[in-house]
Design a protein around this motif. Sequence first.
Motif, PDB file in Angstrom:
ATOM      1  N   GLN A 204       0.846  -1.174  -0.026  1.00 14.20           N
ATOM      2  CA  GLN A 204       0.069  -0.061  -0.197  1.00 14.20           C
ATOM      3  C   GLN A 204       0.845   1.371  -0.014  1.00 14.20           C
ATOM      4  O   GLN A 204       1.787   1.601   0.870  1.00 14.20           O
TER       5      GLN A 204
ATOM      6  N   GLY B 277      -4.755   2.744  -2.563  1.00 11.24           N
ATOM      7  CA  GLY B 277      -5.345   1.432  -1.890  1.00 11.24           C
ATOM      8  C   GLY B 277      -4.301   0.300  -1.912  1.00 11.24           C
ATOM      9  O   GLY B 277      -3.117   0.393  -2.394  1.00 11.24           O
ATOM     10  N   LEU B 278      -4.901  -0.951  -1.560  1.00 13.33           N
ATOM     11  CA  LEU B 278      -3.869  -1.956  -1.341  1.00 13.33           C
ATOM     12  C   LEU B 278      -3.745  -2.693  -2.762  1.00 13.33           C
ATOM     13  O   LEU B 278      -4.680  -2.724  -3.503  1.00 13.33           O
TER      14      LEU B 278
END
Length: 121
Positions: A39, A44-45
């Motif tokens: 991340q 975002g991841l």
Amino acid sequence: EVQLVESGGGLVQSGGSLRLSCAASGFTFSRYAMSWVRQAPGKGLEWVSLIDSSGGGTTYIDSVKGRFTISRDNAKNTLYLQMNSLEAEDTAVYSCAKYRGPTVAYGLDYRGKGTLVTVSP
């Protein structure tokens, strides 16, 4: 209790290398596929790479192919990510994650807290 503890992050110059480790405990490590996810700041991841339970099958996101290598030592309950030719865009918190079974088809269920990798331009 499942525990995933990452180490090996740090500050490195662009073009440099780092090796991340993930020490796993609380489950039979050799029975489960594992992944590295990251991340970046404000983003975002992002899934980075996965390896099946035996270590014979690996997959990578396109942006790290040829630069990163995922591996595992089932005798040591440890997952690794060798990162070469690092770029500023690789700056992120890297976490290891566990799947519910031996392949990606089973989905993720646990993720570690992560280790920070910072790549200076």
